[in-house]
Design a protein around this motif. Structure first.
Motif, PDB file in Angstrom:
ATOM      1  N   PRO A 281       0.824  -1.224   0.000  1.00  0.00           N
ATOM      2  CA  PRO A 281       0.000   0.000   0.000  1.00  0.00           C
ATOM      3  C   PRO A 281       0.855   1.271   0.000  1.00  0.00           C
ATOM      4  CG  PRO A 281       0.042  -0.964   2.192  1.00  0.00           C
ATOM      5  CD  PRO A 281       0.724  -1.946   1.286  1.00  0.00           C
ATOM      6  N   TYR A 282       2.173   1.095   0.092  1.00  0.00           N
ATOM      7  CA  TYR A 282       3.076   2.245   0.144  1.00  0.00           C
ATOM      8  C   TYR A 282       3.779   2.486  -1.186  1.00  0.00           C
ATOM      9  CZ  TYR A 282       2.258   1.495   5.071  1.00  0.00           C
ATOM     10  OH  TYR A 282       1.654   1.325   6.286  1.00  0.00           O
ATOM     11  N   LEU A 283       3.241   1.917  -2.257  1.00  0.00           N
ATOM     12  CA  LEU A 283       3.877   2.075  -3.565  1.00  0.00           C
ATOM     13  C   LEU A 283       3.961   3.544  -3.989  1.00  0.00           C
ATOM     14  CD1 LEU A 283       2.446  -0.927  -5.627  1.00  0.00           C
ATOM     15  CD2 LEU A 283       4.841  -0.496  -5.064  1.00  0.00           C
ATOM     16  N   ARG A 284       2.879   4.303  -3.780  1.00  0.00           N
ATOM     17  CA  ARG A 284       2.907   5.710  -4.192  1.00  0.00           C
ATOM     18  C   ARG A 284       3.946   6.482  -3.381  1.00  0.00           C
ATOM     19  NH1 ARG A 284      -1.825   6.680  -4.930  1.00  0.00           N
ATOM     20  NH2 ARG A 284      -2.052   7.513  -7.037  1.00  0.00           N
ATOM     21  N   ASN A 285       3.950   6.284  -2.067  1.00  0.00           N
ATOM     22  CA  ASN A 285       4.938   6.973  -1.222  1.00  0.00           C
ATOM     23  C   ASN A 285       6.355   6.660  -1.690  1.00  0.00           C
ATOM     24  OD1 ASN A 285       2.411   6.443   0.358  1.00  0.00           O
ATOM     25  ND2 ASN A 285       3.427   7.785   1.817  1.00  0.00           N
ATOM     26  N   TYR A 286       6.564   5.390  -2.063  1.00  0.00           N
ATOM     27  CA  TYR A 286       7.897   4.943  -2.504  1.00  0.00           C
ATOM     28  C   TYR A 286       8.279   5.611  -3.820  1.00  0.00           C
ATOM     29  CZ  TYR A 286      11.492   1.932  -4.491  1.00  0.00           C
ATOM     30  OH  TYR A 286      12.634   1.468  -5.079  1.00  0.00           O
ATOM     31  N   VAL A 287       7.380   5.570  -4.788  1.00  0.00           N
ATOM     32  CA  VAL A 287       7.674   6.129  -6.111  1.00  0.00           C
ATOM     33  C   VAL A 287       7.900   7.632  -6.020  1.00  0.00           C
ATOM     34  CG1 VAL A 287       6.767   6.542  -8.433  1.00  0.00           C
ATOM     35  CG2 VAL A 287       6.426   4.314  -7.336  1.00  0.00           C
ATOM     36  N   VAL A 288       7.030   8.335  -5.288  1.00  0.00           N
ATOM     37  CA  VAL A 288       7.171   9.791  -5.145  1.00  0.00           C
ATOM     38  C   VAL A 288       8.477  10.135  -4.435  1.00  0.00           C
ATOM     39  CG1 VAL A 288       6.196  11.871  -4.086  1.00  0.00           C
ATOM     40  CG2 VAL A 288       4.688  10.218  -5.196  1.00  0.00           C
ATOM     41  N   ALA A 289       8.834   9.334  -3.423  1.00  0.00           N
ATOM     42  CA  ALA A 289      10.105   9.573  -2.720  1.00  0.00           C
ATOM     43  C   ALA A 289      11.291   9.404  -3.664  1.00  0.00           C
ATOM     44  CB  ALA A 289      10.229   8.628  -1.535  1.00  0.00           C
ATOM     45  N   ARG A 290      11.201   8.430  -4.554  1.00  0.00           N
ATOM     46  CA  ARG A 290      12.287   8.163  -5.502  1.00  0.00           C
ATOM     47  C   ARG A 290      12.474   9.306  -6.506  1.00  0.00           C
ATOM     48  NH1 ARG A 290      13.840   2.764  -6.850  1.00  0.00           N
ATOM     49  NH2 ARG A 290      14.774   3.748  -8.686  1.00  0.00           N
ATOM     50  N   ILE A 291      11.395   9.962  -6.882  1.00  0.00           N
ATOM     51  CA  ILE A 291      11.521  11.042  -7.869  1.00  0.00           C
ATOM     52  C   ILE A 291      11.597  12.429  -7.220  1.00  0.00           C
ATOM     53  CG2 ILE A 291      10.300   9.677  -9.609  1.00  0.00           C
ATOM     54  CD1 ILE A 291       7.828  11.432  -9.128  1.00  0.00           C
ATOM     55  N   ASP A 327      13.338  -1.822 -12.807  1.00  0.00           N
ATOM     56  CA  ASP A 327      14.220  -2.910 -12.370  1.00  0.00           C
ATOM     57  C   ASP A 327      14.978  -2.577 -11.085  1.00  0.00           C
ATOM     58  OD1 ASP A 327      13.525  -4.497 -14.565  1.00  0.00           O
ATOM     59  OD2 ASP A 327      15.041  -3.532 -15.837  1.00  0.00           O
ATOM     60  N   SER A 328      15.012  -1.294 -10.748  1.00  0.00           N
ATOM     61  CA  SER A 328      15.767  -0.875  -9.552  1.00  0.00           C
ATOM     62  C   SER A 328      14.972  -1.018  -8.255  1.00  0.00           C
ATOM     63  CB  SER A 328      16.217   0.572  -9.705  1.00  0.00           C
ATOM     64  OG  SER A 328      15.086   1.438  -9.703  1.00  0.00           O
ATOM     65  N   VAL A 329      13.679  -1.351  -8.367  1.00  0.00           N
ATOM     66  CA  VAL A 329      12.820  -1.443  -7.183  1.00  0.00           C
ATOM     67  C   VAL A 329      13.065  -2.768  -6.457  1.00  0.00           C
ATOM     68  CG1 VAL A 329      10.446  -1.438  -6.313  1.00  0.00           C
ATOM     69  CG2 VAL A 329      11.077  -0.018  -8.281  1.00  0.00           C
ATOM     70  N   LYS A 330      13.355  -2.662  -5.162  1.00  0.00           N
ATOM     71  CA  LYS A 330      13.615  -3.844  -4.334  1.00  0.00           C
ATOM     72  C   LYS A 330      12.567  -3.930  -3.218  1.00  0.00           C
ATOM     73  CE  LYS A 330      17.513  -4.862  -6.441  1.00  0.00           C
ATOM     74  NZ  LYS A 330      17.426  -3.837  -7.490  1.00  0.00           N
ATOM     75  N   PRO A 331      12.071  -5.143  -2.914  1.00  0.00           N
ATOM     76  CA  PRO A 331      11.063  -5.309  -1.849  1.00  0.00           C
ATOM     77  C   PRO A 331      11.499  -4.716  -0.517  1.00  0.00           C
ATOM     78  CG  PRO A 331      11.278  -7.322  -3.121  1.00  0.00           C
ATOM     79  CD  PRO A 331      12.378  -6.422  -3.575  1.00  0.00           C
ATOM     80  N   GLY A 332      12.793  -4.824  -0.197  1.00  0.00           N
ATOM     81  CA  GLY A 332      13.306  -4.305   1.066  1.00  0.00           C
ATOM     82  C   GLY A 332      13.154  -2.803   1.180  1.00  0.00           C
TER      83      GLY A 332
END
Length: 346
Positions: A281-291, A327-332
């Motif tokens: 459920p934190y995919l958006r937070n993760y993606v936004v943090a990455r960019i 490809d750079s996304v890791k579950p951890g």
């Protein structure tokens, strides 16, 4: 013996010094209790109904079919306030409050009915059109309507600016980001119309935080927008403008549009990640943090200068979203974002 006494005195002095350090309080930035007393004395608070300070206000109350119960000077500021009963139909909520919650209104009406008392008076001020506004009683007003009340109790103030400052006092029930943003942007639009020369920075206390204005623009169009994911970036960069509200709101409207375009790209990335088996459920937070171009920026103590403009950051974010490497996304990494988000998924 003299040498031993000197050593003993040194040890005693060292202990006292350590003790003083131990009891020294850390600076927390919180408001410290005042030692001196402030405000009016009891006899100064009481105000007769025929006093010139409230006479015009009482005339207005009577003109709408209400009645003044009493008057007093507010104990801290000394401003006059009239306690009154007002016809339910004579009061309207300010147009920039949070949206009405039918569930909350129903629950509130039930509790008022159970207690048999409408004990919490509304704060009422003059509106732009000369009508009576309540800046903090939308749900109580709706509950009164549900209960069929003819009259409601109110604290009526001639201070029209209170309508814009009252939200800062609304700390009992914490508003979520959407509620706060919507209240602030509605207030800003109202002020821009009534005070075209007013500068955005002049209302920084009323608006609370500059990013709420930009997010409010988006929430006005899309109530489901995940503003919490973008708020950390905006907090680091957004500042109140020295320009007039009308101009600054046009600029924020443009920023809001760009942010929504970025969110469209973020949604596409999320869908691709889900297709690869990522279900957090934190995919958006993760993606936004990455960019986020200022993700790792840490301001120096006392430095309030943003590392870049909001416009520059949005340009970088849009570019980073287009180049996002799945490809750079890791579950951890997702697990780490979940822990840092404190359970606030989007």
């Amino acid at each position: 013996m003299a040498a031993k006494k000197k050593v003993s005195k040194k040890k005693s002095a060292a202990k006292k010094k350590t003790k003083k350090k131990a009891v020294r309080k850390k600076k927390t930035g919180k408001l410290a209790p005042r030692k001196e007393q402030r405000g009016l004395k009891a006899e100064q608070v009481v105000l007769p109904l025929d006093d010139n300070a409230v006479a015009p206000l009482i005339d207005e109350i009577q003109a709408v079919g209400g009645a003044a119960i009493g008057a007093y000077r507010e104990p801290l500021s000394g401003r006059p306030v009239v306690m009154a009963v007002l016809p339910f139909k004579a009061v309207q909520p300010t147009p920039f409050q949070r949206d009405l919650s039918p569930t909350h209104v129903k629950r509130l009406a039930e509790k008022i009915e159970e207690s048999g008392s409408f004990l919490d008076p509304l704060i009422v001020v003059r509106g732009d059109d000369g009508s009576l506004w309540t800046p903090n009683g939308r749900h109580r007003l709706a509950a009164a309507k549900m209960l069929g009340l003819r009259q409601i109790t109110a604290l009526v103030s001639p201070d029209e600016e209170l309508a814009f400052r009252i939200l800062a006092l609304n700390t009992e029930k914490a508003h979520n980001l959407k509620d706060r943003s919507l209240e602030v942007i509605r207030m800003a639009h109202s002020l821009a119309e009534s005070k075209p020369r007013a500068k955005e920075v002049d209302y920084s206390a009323e608006f609370e935080a500059p990013e709420l204005l930009t997010l409010g623009m988006i929430y006005s169009q899309n109530k489901r927008f995940a503003g919490g994911a973008y708020s950390p970036m905006l907090k680091k960069l957004d500042r109140f403008s020295e320009r007039t509200l009308r101009v600054s709101l046009r600029e924020r409207e443009a920023q809001a549009a760009r942010l929504q375009e970025i969110d469209v790209q973020v949604k596409k990335i999320i869908e691709k990640l889900k297709a690869r088996g990522f279900k957090s459920p934190y995919l958006r937070n993760y993606v936004v943090a990455r960019i986020n171009p200022v993700r790792f920026h840490r301001a120096k103590k006392g430095d309030t200068t943003p590392p870049m403009s909001v416009s520059a950051a949005l340009t970088r974010m849009a570019s980073a979203a287009k180049k996002f490497n799945l490809d750079s996304v890791k579950p951890g990494e997702l697990a780490l974002v979940a822990a840092m988000s404190g359970g606030e998924g989007s």
